[in-house]
Design a protein around this motif. Sequence first.
Motif, PDB file in Angstrom:
ATOM      1  N   UNK A  14       0.873  -1.046   0.219  1.00 58.61           N
ATOM      2  CA  UNK A  14       0.038  -0.067   0.136  1.00 58.61           C
ATOM      3  C   UNK A  14       0.967   1.154  -0.166  1.00 58.61           C
ATOM      4  N   UNK A  15       1.769   1.240   0.706  1.00 56.69           N
ATOM      5  CA  UNK A  15       2.562   2.424   0.835  1.00 56.69           C
ATOM      6  C   UNK A  15       3.524   2.604  -0.423  1.00 56.69           C
ATOM      7  N   UNK A  16       4.031   1.685  -1.085  1.00 54.99           N
ATOM      8  CA  UNK A  16       4.698   1.538  -2.256  1.00 54.99           C
ATOM      9  C   UNK A  16       3.723   2.380  -3.376  1.00 54.99           C
ATOM     10  N   UNK A  17       2.547   1.664  -3.375  1.00 54.33           N
ATOM     11  CA  UNK A  17       1.515   2.178  -4.471  1.00 54.33           C
ATOM     12  C   UNK A  17       1.226   3.508  -4.386  1.00 54.33           C
ATOM     13  N   UNK A  18       0.933   4.118  -3.056  1.00 56.68           N
ATOM     14  CA  UNK A  18       0.836   5.168  -2.552  1.00 56.68           C
ATOM     15  C   UNK A  18       1.935   6.237  -3.311  1.00 56.68           C
ATOM     16  N   UNK A  19       3.003   6.167  -3.026  1.00 57.41           N
ATOM     17  CA  UNK A  19       4.123   6.968  -3.387  1.00 57.41           C
ATOM     18  C   UNK A  19       4.621   6.694  -4.979  1.00 57.41           C
ATOM     19  N   UNK A  20       4.156   5.526  -5.282  1.00 58.13           N
ATOM     20  CA  UNK A  20       4.357   5.463  -6.983  1.00 58.13           C
ATOM     21  C   UNK A  20       5.685   4.930  -7.409  1.00 58.13           C
ATOM     22  N   UNK A  21       6.463   4.326  -6.387  1.00 61.63           N
ATOM     23  CA  UNK A  21       7.770   3.743  -6.595  1.00 61.63           C
ATOM     24  C   UNK A  21       8.203   2.876  -5.312  1.00 61.63           C
ATOM     25  N   UNK A  22       9.155   2.084  -5.773  1.00 62.02           N
ATOM     26  CA  UNK A  22       9.788   1.279  -4.584  1.00 62.02           C
ATOM     27  C   UNK A  22      11.050   1.664  -4.286  1.00 62.02           C
ATOM     28  N   UNK A  23      11.420   2.007  -3.145  1.00 66.38           N
ATOM     29  CA  UNK A  23      12.630   2.417  -2.753  1.00 66.38           C
ATOM     30  C   UNK A  23      13.643   1.156  -2.234  1.00 66.38           C
ATOM     31  N   UNK A  24      14.500   1.167  -2.992  1.00 69.09           N
ATOM     32  CA  UNK A  24      15.317   0.110  -3.021  1.00 69.09           C
ATOM     33  C   UNK A  24      16.965   0.378  -2.392  1.00 69.09           C
ATOM     34  N   UNK A  25      17.333  -0.228  -1.473  1.00 73.07           N
ATOM     35  CA  UNK A  25      18.397  -0.356  -1.001  1.00 73.07           C
ATOM     36  C   UNK A  25      19.645  -1.083  -1.459  1.00 73.07           C
TER      37      UNK A  25
ATOM     38  N   UNK B  21      -3.071 -10.284 -12.488  1.00 79.17           N
ATOM     39  CA  UNK B  21      -2.787 -11.780 -12.758  1.00 79.17           C
ATOM     40  C   UNK B  21      -1.664 -11.986 -13.785  1.00 79.17           C
ATOM     41  N   UNK B  22      -1.451 -10.972 -14.518  1.00 79.64           N
ATOM     42  CA  UNK B  22      -0.094 -10.775 -15.501  1.00 79.64           C
ATOM     43  C   UNK B  22       1.050 -10.125 -14.743  1.00 79.64           C
ATOM     44  N   UNK B  23       1.402 -10.208 -13.502  1.00 86.73           N
ATOM     45  CA  UNK B  23       2.503  -9.698 -12.824  1.00 86.73           C
ATOM     46  C   UNK B  23       3.786 -10.187 -13.568  1.00 86.73           C
ATOM     47  N   UNK B  24       3.790 -11.671 -13.713  1.00 87.01           N
ATOM     48  CA  UNK B  24       5.154 -12.308 -13.912  1.00 87.01           C
ATOM     49  C   UNK B  24       5.462 -11.932 -15.469  1.00 87.01           C
ATOM     50  N   UNK B  25       4.317 -11.744 -16.207  1.00 80.09           N
ATOM     51  CA  UNK B  25       4.439 -11.426 -17.746  1.00 80.09           C
ATOM     52  C   UNK B  25       5.069 -10.100 -17.667  1.00 80.09           C
TER      53      UNK B  25
ATOM     54  N   UNK C   4      19.961  -4.619  -9.041  1.00 75.93           N
ATOM     55  CA  UNK C   4      19.233  -3.653  -9.475  1.00 75.93           C
ATOM     56  C   UNK C   4      18.020  -4.050 -10.337  1.00 75.93           C
ATOM     57  N   UNK C   5      18.122  -5.122 -11.079  1.00 76.73           N
ATOM     58  CA  UNK C   5      17.307  -5.784 -11.913  1.00 76.73           C
ATOM     59  C   UNK C   5      16.237  -6.371 -11.163  1.00 76.73           C
ATOM     60  N   UNK C   6      16.523  -6.974  -9.944  1.00 73.87           N
ATOM     61  CA  UNK C   6      15.704  -7.417  -9.045  1.00 73.87           C
ATOM     62  C   UNK C   6      14.385  -6.494  -8.642  1.00 73.87           C
ATOM     63  N   UNK C   7      15.048  -5.392  -8.355  1.00 71.71           N
ATOM     64  CA  UNK C   7      14.260  -4.116  -7.634  1.00 71.71           C
ATOM     65  C   UNK C   7      13.242  -3.942  -9.060  1.00 71.71           C
ATOM     66  N   UNK C   8      13.867  -3.554 -10.185  1.00 73.06           N
ATOM     67  CA  UNK C   8      13.246  -3.248 -11.509  1.00 73.06           C
ATOM     68  C   UNK C   8      12.016  -4.433 -11.657  1.00 73.06           C
ATOM     69  N   UNK C   9      12.255  -5.581 -11.325  1.00 74.08           N
ATOM     70  CA  UNK C   9      11.352  -6.553 -11.394  1.00 74.08           C
ATOM     71  C   UNK C   9      10.252  -6.366 -10.770  1.00 74.08           C
ATOM     72  N   UNK C  10      10.441  -5.939  -9.554  1.00 72.74           N
ATOM     73  CA  UNK C  10       9.424  -5.699  -8.482  1.00 72.74           C
ATOM     74  C   UNK C  10       8.629  -4.600  -8.914  1.00 72.74           C
ATOM     75  N   UNK C  11       9.204  -3.511  -9.291  1.00 73.36           N
ATOM     76  CA  UNK C  11       8.421  -2.231 -10.064  1.00 73.36           C
ATOM     77  C   UNK C  11       7.657  -2.659 -11.002  1.00 73.36           C
TER      78      UNK C  11
ATOM     79  N   UNK D 258       8.395 -13.925  -4.910  1.00 71.94           N
ATOM     80  CA  UNK D 258       8.126 -14.593  -6.326  1.00 71.94           C
ATOM     81  C   UNK D 258       8.426 -13.863  -7.591  1.00 71.94           C
ATOM     82  N   UNK D 259       8.969 -12.533  -7.412  1.00 68.25           N
ATOM     83  CA  UNK D 259       9.247 -11.975  -8.693  1.00 68.25           C
ATOM     84  C   UNK D 259      10.732 -12.741  -9.090  1.00 68.25           C
ATOM     85  N   UNK D 260      11.413 -13.005  -8.070  1.00 70.28           N
ATOM     86  CA  UNK D 260      12.590 -13.863  -8.419  1.00 70.28           C
ATOM     87  C   UNK D 260      12.459 -15.262  -8.765  1.00 70.28           C
ATOM     88  N   UNK D 261      11.410 -15.978  -8.133  1.00 70.21           N
ATOM     89  CA  UNK D 261      11.154 -17.130  -8.722  1.00 70.21           C
ATOM     90  C   UNK D 261      10.394 -17.111 -10.105  1.00 70.21           C
ATOM     91  N   UNK D 262       9.786 -16.061 -10.621  1.00 73.90           N
ATOM     92  CA  UNK D 262       9.267 -16.147 -11.692  1.00 73.90           C
ATOM     93  C   UNK D 262      10.157 -16.098 -12.726  1.00 73.90           C
TER      94      UNK D 262
END
Length: 339
Positions: free
Chosen positions: A28-39, A290-294, A61-68, A243-247
């Motif tokens: 919810x917090x991520x969606x509200x601010x519009x981005x993922x804050x990645x360390x 449902x098309x998150x992994x796509x 970095x690509x893992x974070x971009x995959x989450x986004x 699951x982003x990584x597993x995908x």
Amino acid sequence: MTKTVLTGVLGAAIVALGASAASAATLDDVEAKGFVQCGVSQGLPGFSNPDADGEWSGMDVDLCRGIAAAIFDDPQAVKFTPLSAKERFTALQSGEVDVLSRNTTWTMSRDTQLGLNFAGVNYYDGQGFMIRTDMNINSALELSGASICTNTGTTTELNVADYFRANNMEYELVAFEKADEVVAAYDAGRCDVYTTDQSGIYAQRLKLTDPGAHKVLPEIISKEPLGPVVRQGDDQWFNIVKWVHFATVNAEEMGVTSENVDEMLESDNPGIRRLLGVEGEFGTDIGLENDWAYKVIKHVGNYGEIFARNVGPDTPLSIARGINALWTDGGLQYAPPIR
């Protein structure tokens, strides 16, 4: 006395509940601010490193971009916070970052004592040693009496202590908080040996004045499973990152790439159809479409593409897949099925 104890216990419980509630709505917090804050790291080529224009790239970095991509259908909906090894866990615990994707080793103490969860292993590694070629040393067992440069706040310090003690060798530790300080000290001759994860050694060697004058010794002295970390208390966010990584791993195993993913939407393979969201409600179950992994595969690619682009044989690091090959190719990369 009893009242004081009960008050303290209740106070601790309220704090714990507050912390749990605060951490239980990361999506919810991520969606509200519009981005993922990645360390991320403060600059480790191949894993998380900014270019001259401040554009970040690497496996972490690509893992974070995959989450986004999974959340926003936009791999650029990420902001990166460079963190030292010493400050990385505090930044995650405090909520400064949503996820830590920073060549961080999964250990029992980190998994059980810090209020954090490791969400998988995106790179299997092990600690090694780099020396100057003119030292005429061919084994780490010949390093007794050496001065060794490394980072504070990392598993490398303990690993070095264990290895030298087990082999009855003496050493002097020269430690710095920032990775670039460690590399600069080694390059300047302030120590005989540089030690970190082998992937990091190959990356940091590129920063030396004369990379060809240094070599990596053959010994691997530890297990370093590296992967993303999230706060405990938010299973939904934990599931998304995991699951982003597993995908990406499942996609490589099934031959789904960023290039053919649109064609694969028409596949008759049930596993591919579930992966890409054509069948089932697997996105809904974790709070996504449902098309998150796509979206992840389309924007970032499968695990093999991510590896090849950032650290593979055609990159300056030139790292072979080795144990990071798929399990079907004799490696350790293995993902549970989407079903």
